[in-house]
Design a protein around this motif. Structure first.
Motif, PDB file in Angstrom:
ATOM      1  N   LEU A 159      15.890  10.550  -1.148  1.00  0.00           N
ATOM      2  CA  LEU A 159      16.314   9.513  -0.192  1.00  0.00           C
ATOM      3  C   LEU A 159      15.190   9.140   0.762  1.00  0.00           C
ATOM      4  O   LEU A 159      15.013   7.963   1.096  1.00  0.00           O
ATOM      5  N   THR A 160      14.425  10.115   1.195  1.00  0.00           N
ATOM      6  CA  THR A 160      13.275   9.833   2.063  1.00  0.00           C
ATOM      7  C   THR A 160      12.259   8.959   1.336  1.00  0.00           C
ATOM      8  O   THR A 160      11.743   7.980   1.903  1.00  0.00           O
ATOM      9  N   VAL A 215      12.882   6.950  -1.202  1.00  0.00           N
ATOM     10  CA  VAL A 215      13.493   5.622  -1.396  1.00  0.00           C
ATOM     11  C   VAL A 215      13.344   4.793  -0.131  1.00  0.00           C
ATOM     12  O   VAL A 215      12.989   3.609  -0.189  1.00  0.00           O
ATOM     13  N   ILE A 216      13.595   5.400   1.019  1.00  0.00           N
ATOM     14  CA  ILE A 216      13.458   4.673   2.284  1.00  0.00           C
ATOM     15  C   ILE A 216      12.012   4.262   2.509  1.00  0.00           C
ATOM     16  O   ILE A 216      11.735   3.120   2.916  1.00  0.00           O
ATOM     17  N   ARG A 251      11.322   1.398   0.178  1.00  0.00           N
ATOM     18  CA  ARG A 251      12.038   0.166   0.507  1.00  0.00           C
ATOM     19  C   ARG A 251      11.492  -0.515   1.763  1.00  0.00           C
ATOM     20  O   ARG A 251      11.449  -1.741   1.819  1.00  0.00           O
ATOM     21  N   TYR A 252      11.105   0.233   2.760  1.00  0.00           N
ATOM     22  CA  TYR A 252      10.752  -0.348   4.047  1.00  0.00           C
ATOM     23  C   TYR A 252       9.267  -0.308   4.380  1.00  0.00           C
ATOM     24  O   TYR A 252       8.886  -0.688   5.476  1.00  0.00           O
ATOM     25  N   THR A 253       8.445   0.150   3.477  1.00  0.00           N
ATOM     26  CA  THR A 253       7.001   0.120   3.702  1.00  0.00           C
ATOM     27  C   THR A 253       6.328  -0.428   2.449  1.00  0.00           C
ATOM     28  O   THR A 253       6.978  -0.687   1.443  1.00  0.00           O
TER      29      THR A 253
END
Length: 161
Positions: free
Chosen positions: A48-49, A51-52, A55-57
C-alpha cells in the motif's frame, strides 16, 4: 496382499488422507495462520505504501527487472524448503515422528512447510506469467495491478518463511 485393482482398504484410506492433507490442514490451521500472522499485514502495508508512492509521485516503481530478479529467489526458496523437509524427515526416527503426530505438532509443522511451498510456487508462476506477457499486460493496462499483486505475493512469501 491386496490385488492391483482393489488394494487393501487401509492403503486406499491412507492415499486419500495424503491427497487431501494440505486442504484439511489449511481448513483446520491455515485461516488463523494466514489472517492472524504479522507477515501478511506487513506485506499489505509495504505494498500500500508503494502504491501510494506510485500514485501520488513521479517515482518509477513498476520496474520489470524487480520481477526478473525475484523469480529465481522464489524458485530457490522452494528448493530450500524441500531440502529442509527432507533433512528433518531423514534425521528423525519413526518414533519421534509418531510422537509429533500424536501430540498434534506434526500437522502444524507440515502445514507450515506446505503453505510456504504453495505460496512460493504461486509467486513463481505469477512472476513468469507477468514476465512472459509484460508488453500485452502494459497495453491492456493490467500491468500495474498485476505488478502490485506479484509484489504482495513476493513480500508475503519472504516474510512468511
Amino acid at each position: 496382499m491386496g490385488s492391483k485393482t482393489g488394494g487393501d482398504k487401509n492403503s486406499n484410506t491412507r492415499d486419500q488422507s495424503h491427497r487431501w492433507g494440505f486442504i484439511k490442514r489449511f481448513s483446520e490451521r491455515g485461516y488463523s495462520r494466514v489472517l492472524r500472522g504479522v507477515d501478511i499485514y506487513i506485506a499489505v502495508l509495504i505494498v500500500l505504501t508503494i502504491v501510494i508512492i506510485h500514485r501520488y509521485t513521479y517515482v518509477q516503481v513498476l520496474n520489470p527487472s524487480l520481477i526478473e530478479t525475484s523469480v529465481p529467489v522464489a524458485i530457490a526458496l522452494v528448493s530450500f524448503i524441500l531440502i529442509g523437509v527432507s533433512i528433518i524427515v531423514s534425521f528423525s526416527s519413526e518414533e519421534f515422528l509418531k510422537l509429533l503426530h500424536d501430540i498434534g505438532i506434526y500437522d502444524t509443522i507440515l502445514f507450515n512447510f506446505e503453505f510456504t511451498i504453495h505460496l512460493s510456487l504461486v509467486t513463481t508462476v505469477s512472476g513468469v506469467f507477468i514476465q512472459a506477457y509484460t508488453s500485452g499486460l502494459q497495453s491492456a493496462g493490467l500491468y500495474p495491478v498485476l505488478f502490485f499483486v506479484y509484489l504482495f505475493l513476493f513480500l508475503y512469501m519472504i516474510l512468511s518463511v
